[in-house]
Scaffold this motif. Structure first.
Motif, PDB file in Angstrom:
ATOM      1  N   PHE A  95      38.774  38.341  33.916  1.00 31.75           N
ATOM      2  CA  PHE A  95      37.932  37.564  34.824  1.00 31.75           C
ATOM      3  C   PHE A  95      36.779  38.401  35.359  1.00 31.75           C
ATOM      4  O   PHE A  95      35.837  37.871  35.940  1.00 31.75           O
ATOM      5  CB  PHE A  95      38.758  37.063  36.022  1.00 31.75           C
ATOM      6  CG  PHE A  95      39.312  35.682  35.818  1.00 31.75           C
ATOM      7  CD1 PHE A  95      40.464  35.487  35.088  1.00 31.75           C
ATOM      8  CD2 PHE A  95      38.666  34.577  36.349  1.00 31.75           C
ATOM      9  CE1 PHE A  95      40.974  34.212  34.882  1.00 31.75           C
ATOM     10  CE2 PHE A  95      39.167  33.298  36.161  1.00 31.75           C
ATOM     11  CZ  PHE A  95      40.326  33.114  35.428  1.00 31.75           C
ATOM     12  N   LEU A  96      36.897  39.715  35.216  1.00 28.80           N
ATOM     13  CA  LEU A  96      35.881  40.591  35.794  1.00 28.80           C
ATOM     14  C   LEU A  96      34.954  41.217  34.768  1.00 28.80           C
ATOM     15  O   LEU A  96      33.795  41.474  35.048  1.00 28.80           O
ATOM     16  CB  LEU A  96      36.563  41.728  36.575  1.00 28.80           C
ATOM     17  CG  LEU A  96      37.494  41.291  37.706  1.00 28.80           C
ATOM     18  CD1 LEU A  96      38.195  42.494  38.304  1.00 28.80           C
ATOM     19  CD2 LEU A  96      36.703  40.576  38.775  1.00 28.80           C
ATOM     20  N   TYR A  97      35.491  41.513  33.591  1.00 27.95           N
ATOM     21  CA  TYR A  97      34.703  42.259  32.607  1.00 27.95           C
ATOM     22  C   TYR A  97      34.686  41.506  31.294  1.00 27.95           C
ATOM     23  O   TYR A  97      35.732  41.231  30.723  1.00 27.95           O
ATOM     24  CB  TYR A  97      35.317  43.654  32.389  1.00 27.95           C
ATOM     25  CG  TYR A  97      35.479  44.431  33.673  1.00 27.95           C
ATOM     26  CD1 TYR A  97      36.711  44.487  34.311  1.00 27.95           C
ATOM     27  CD2 TYR A  97      34.392  45.067  34.262  1.00 27.95           C
ATOM     28  CE1 TYR A  97      36.856  45.162  35.505  1.00 27.95           C
ATOM     29  CE2 TYR A  97      34.528  45.753  35.462  1.00 27.95           C
ATOM     30  CZ  TYR A  97      35.764  45.791  36.081  1.00 27.95           C
ATOM     31  OH  TYR A  97      35.901  46.454  37.272  1.00 27.95           O
ATOM     32  N   HIS A  98      33.474  41.165  30.833  1.00 25.61           N
ATOM     33  CA  HIS A  98      33.450  40.434  29.563  1.00 25.61           C
ATOM     34  C   HIS A  98      32.943  41.293  28.425  1.00 25.61           C
ATOM     35  O   HIS A  98      32.762  40.816  27.315  1.00 25.61           O
ATOM     36  CB  HIS A  98      32.631  39.146  29.698  1.00 25.61           C
ATOM     37  CG  HIS A  98      31.259  39.391  30.213  1.00 25.61           C
ATOM     38  ND1 HIS A  98      30.908  39.285  31.526  1.00 25.61           N
ATOM     39  CD2 HIS A  98      30.136  39.780  29.580  1.00 25.61           C
ATOM     40  CE1 HIS A  98      29.640  39.555  31.678  1.00 25.61           C
ATOM     41  NE2 HIS A  98      29.137  39.868  30.525  1.00 25.61           N
TER      42      HIS A  98
END
Lengths: 426, 526
Positions: B378-381
């Protein structure tokens, strides 16, 4: 005199448990169509009959139905586009700042429907547009069908030869509305999450068009494609890649019956805030609310604002990778089938909250009421736009509160228990 | 007791040794050399001038962050004469228990291998390599036949082992007296009580603003939220790890969280880090490991069915398959009680020259392992950044949740802390549950082993993990577990079976963690 007490008598021609359970829990009584009824949740075919000129059906004051007579002005793909185009032109003629265009001639605030043409009527106009970007992809959708039926993608003119008016090979004679198609520019840069394409399904309840009063359901959801999105031309035929309708996805190999490929809108918000930042996320959601309200305003003048009617629409929206939302279509009869347990709960609550607003106190309705339910019954709905309230504020708000302007427009937080709601713009 | 100066110089020596030869070191040298061309650097005051330059250009801060990171991760040496295994685990019986557990796991893995007649590792044929490379971003659509694979172990197997831990020096009398601990964990480790926890987690106090409480819809943002966001932005601008760690104790604003966590974990995603990740990826393409199937199976069983995380299925493969091959993870075994499993080239059993660590990173995944990665999606794509963040989270925190040690953040201590808190502050509930055969730890164990991933709503989980990072400790997991029981105490008092107790606690997805923690720590009458 007659005592108007007694239980609400209901009819439906849609055999769905989420509906029936809601009627029964209110102690309403089921009756047949030919009997005296107060509430009829009807399919779109039935509404056509009820309001058709031939039947001369007259609804009495204590009868309510769940569709507006000419809802198709919004829910048929070709008419929706037509009405929005008309609306934009009208605003432009009045010199409204909302109709402002940029240096490329595109509407700044009202460009939310992908370029669309009717076929076969606008075939030549379409060809002209197509030639400007010959490598683009277009999506063909039959006007009268739903659930992704009959949709296909094209990237070559030859693929739609049938709809060419000059075509000698055209055995396509019937120009009846059933065979009409719309062709829209395919959004080939959708926002991907986890590499997957998705669209947004949002529920919007309209209780009256004039004055416009509409509510948005806070618990919308994202529908993900089970197969990885690829813009590659070889996958154009693979509908699992391109169409997010659950009716289609359900038959893909990877369809999961626990989550049904669905995400809540609050997950989407969390993801976007975490990866893109709060301002752009708020702006996106503001724009989504904006385009819904504009679409309703566009059809409001032509809608038969019959006081016996309310309607719950399913809005389909796609977000592109620049975080711009596009209105794909509006459904008059959003599916009440549940694909997962969570789904069933959501749709049950949706109907419950809808009935609480449309049929106040669960009592025998009087269609003359002012359609202003108290805040407490809204449930998971929040006021999206209330024209009466907006007008009574006095000041001209048309200039303020366009999307992207910070004044008075706050993104609603769907995660929490309802921060007071958005719309202060007209 | 070790004289503090001695301890300090040992620590300094260790940090220097670890940073020497690192890429930061060479970058600093390069910067220093480049600065010689600058006019403000004068020969007479060379040393001072270079130091000033490094300070103003932000390089000193980077060095500070690196030192801070080292201090956070590596424990301080207890005594110069302490052998290395004491750094791993000072208590002999714990080391022994961990060793037996490891033997069991490896045996299970080897027998699966023999049964299915699949080698532990195998080079992929060229066409398979090409196919995998093409499918790299969508491995989730693969349908390998995983029916014959089973997870090597599940949390409940591990709990059985922990229940049987005994300190051989401790008299375990046959008669359970009221003094005895009534829970499942029967080893005497020191755990904090509520007064100590209150002091430790003082920033969670009632009169201090918190995200997760003071940012809710009813509270005007001017009261706390706006100011907190401003402070967060300043912390990020300063790029100070220590300040960030202090800041997140009150929670991270969603828009700043990704950067704050990266700052605390000292992850900067340099080109060499991206290159390293690409190299791991090519290892995955070239060789097939048996653990790969275990990873597939785990993802398919857990994350793919999760309402929040199913979207990121493909990212999970991309992270975990690389993780298995990452030999830099072996470093964490110097301070972990565990040892990497060893495997021998066929036919050379017992011959050390033919021993390899298996899997290359020494970590055998268990059922639910992929849930450590899922929330991070959810934080790092960006895959390489996601990878590095996960790896750092693992070697700082998660490894303690599945190895036997006496460390205060180790799972044994967490279990004991949970049981003690419950027994001390909710004795009626504890006793009742025990009587009906529903030992509370049997229910809460799986929450703690997974750091609550998959049990809480994602936004709540992230608020919890903010505090794990902020306090550099996993103790908050035990406190939350106890707080959940306290919250549902009324319903739990009415149940009459383990199954019914499980049902009451089956769905934590609506819980708000910060109010629960605050009430339990600061608003419960003790």
């Amino acid at each position: 005199f007659r005592i108007m007490a007694g239980k609400v008598k209901w009819v439906t021609d849609i055999e769905k448990s989420v509906l029936i359970n809601n009627f029964e829990k209110r102690g309403w009584i089921q009756v047949a169509e030919n009997e005296d009824w107060n509430f009829y949740w009807m399919s779109v075919q039935t509404i056509r009959n009820v309001f058709s000129v031939e039947t001369g059906y007259r609804l009495s004051d204590d009868q309510i139905v769940n569709h507006f007579p000419n809802h198709y002005e919004l829910t048929r793909k070709d008419l929706m586009v037509k009405n929005i185009k008309r609306y934009r032109k009208e605003l432009e003629k009045e010199g409204s700042p909302l109709a402002e265009k940029d240096e490329n001639g595109k509407y700044i605030y009202l460009d939310f429907v992908p370029v669309t043409f009717m076929l076969p009527a606008d075939y030549n106009l379409f060809v002209e547009e197509f030639r400007k970007n010959p490598s683009s992809t277009w999506i063909m959708k039959p006007c009268g069908k739903a659930q992704g039926k009959g949709i296909f993608l094209i990237n070559k003119l030859s693929q739609i030869k049938k709809w060419s008016r000059d075509s000698k090979t055209s055995s396509f004679v019937s120009q009846s509305s059933k065979e009409a198609y719309v062709i829209s520019l395919y959004i080939n840069n959708p926002l991907l999450i986890g590499g997957k394409k998705f669209d947004l399904r949002l529920y919007v309840l309209v209780s009256t068009y004039r004055p416009l009063r509409c509510y948005m359901y806070k618990l919308g959801f994202c529908r993900f494609c089970t197969v990885k999105y690829t813009p590659s031309t070889s996958e154009l035929d693979n509908m699992f890649v391109h169409l997010t309708n659950v009716a289609i996805q359900k038959h893909g190999d990877d369809y999961n019956h626990i989550h049904g490929g669905k995400w809540t809108v609050s997950n989407l918000r969390l993801y976007l805030e975490s990866t893109r930042g709060k301002e752009v996320t708020n702006k996106l959601f503001d724009e989504i609310h904006w385009i819904i309200v504009q679409s309703l305003k566009a059809v409001a003048p032509v809608m038969n604002n019959d006081k016996h009617c309310f309607e719950c629409y399913g809005y389909d929206i796609i977000i592109d990778d620049k975080l711009k939302p596009w209105l794909i279509e509006v459904n008059a009869s959003p599916s009440l089938t549940s694909s997962t347990a969570n789904d069933r709960i959501l749709k049950y609550n949706l109907i419950n909250d809808t009935l609480n607003i449309a049929v106040p106190n669960g009592e025998i309705p009087d269609c003359k009421w002012n359609k202003s339910p108290p805040k407490e019954v809204l449930g998971n709905y929040e006021v999206l736009y209330d024209e009466e309230m907006a007008q009574s504020d006095g000041t001209d708000r048309d200039l303020r509160g366009r999307p992207g302007q910070p004044m008075g427009v706050k993104g609603s937080r769907t995660r929490d228990s309802g921060k007071p709601v958005l719309t202060t713009w007209k | 007791m070790l004289d503090p100066d001695r301890g300090l110089s040992l620590t300094i020596a260790r940090v220097v040794q670890r940073l020497q030869g690192s890429s930061l070191h060479s970058q600093l040298e390069r910067q220093a050399r480049v600065s010689l061309h600058k006019p403000e650097i004068k020969l007479e005051s060379l040393k001072e001038d270079i130091k000033d330059f490094l300070k103003t250009s932000g390089w000193e801060k980077k060095l500070q962050n690196a030192v801070y990171s080292e201090l956070n991760v590596f424990p301080s040496p207890c005594h110069p004469a302490a052998p290395p295994e004491h750094i791993k685990e000072p208590l002999a019986y714990m080391r022994k228990a961990q060793g037996s557990w490891e033997k069991r796991i490896l045996k299970s893995l080897n027998s699966m291998c023999t049964e299915l007649n699949i080698p532990l590792a195998q080079k992929r044929p060229a066409n398979e390599q090409k196919e995998l490379l093409n499918k790299w971003n969508e491995m989730g659509t693969d349908e390998p036949d995983l029916s014959l694979f089973r997870p090597v172990y599940a949390p409940k197997d591990f709990l059985e082992v922990l229940m049987n831990l005994r300190n051989p020096n401790y008299e375990n009398g046959e008669q359970p007296s009221f003094r005895n601990h009534l829970g499942l964990i029967q080893v005497p480790l020191k755990v904090k009580d509520i007064p100590e926890l209150k002091e430790n987690f003082s920033e969670l106090g009632l009169n201090i603003g918190q995200l997760g409480i003071d940012d809710s819809a009813q509270v005007p943002p001017e009261f706390f939220e706006n100011e907190h966001v401003c402070v967060g932005q300043k912390v990020l601008a300063e790029q100070d790890s220590a300040a960030a760690q202090q800041y997140v104790r009150q929670g991270c604003p969603t828009a700043l969280r990704a950067d704050l966590w990266a700052l605390i974990l000292n992850i900067s995603n340099q080109p060499e880090d991206i290159l390293y990740y690409e190299q791991l990826k090519s290892n995955v393409i070239q060789h097939n490991l048996l653990v790969d199937s275990l990873i597939y199976k785990d993802v398919k069983l857990t994350a793919s069915n999760d309402d929040y995380y199913f979207v990121f299925e493909d990212y999970l493969y991309q992270v975990l398959l690389c993780f298995s091959r990452d030999t830099s993870v072996l470093e964490h075994f110097t301070y972990s009680s565990a040892n990497p499993p060893k495997s021998y080239i066929q036919g050379k059993l017992g011959m050390e020259e033919y021993a390899v660590f298996y899997p290359p990173n020494g970590v055998i995944p268990f059922h639910g392992f992929s849930m450590y990665v899922a929330p991070l999606c959810f934080l790092y794509h960006e895959p390489s950044k996601l990878y590095q963040i996960f790896r750092e989270m693992y070697v700082r925190f998660f490894f303690r949740l599945h190895s036997i040690s006496s460390h205060p953040s180790g799972i044994v201590s967490l279990c004991l802390l949970f049981e003690t808190l419950l027994q001390t502050h909710l004795p009626q509930l504890f006793y009742h549950l025990r009587e009906i055969g529903a030992q509370p730890l049997r229910i809460s164990f799986k929450w703690m082993v997974r750091a609550f991933s998959g049990y809480l709503a994602t936004d709540q989980l992230l608020l919890l993990w903010d505090r794990i990072l902020g306090y550099n400790s996993l103790e908050i997991l035990a406190v939350l577990a106890a707080a959940v029981f306290a919250f549902r105490a009324v319903n739990l008092m009415e149940v009459t079976s383990l199954a019914a107790a499980e049902a009451v606690l089956a769905d934590l997805s609506t819980l708000k963690v910060m109010p629960l923690l605050q009430i339990f720590l600061f608003a419960t009458v003790t």
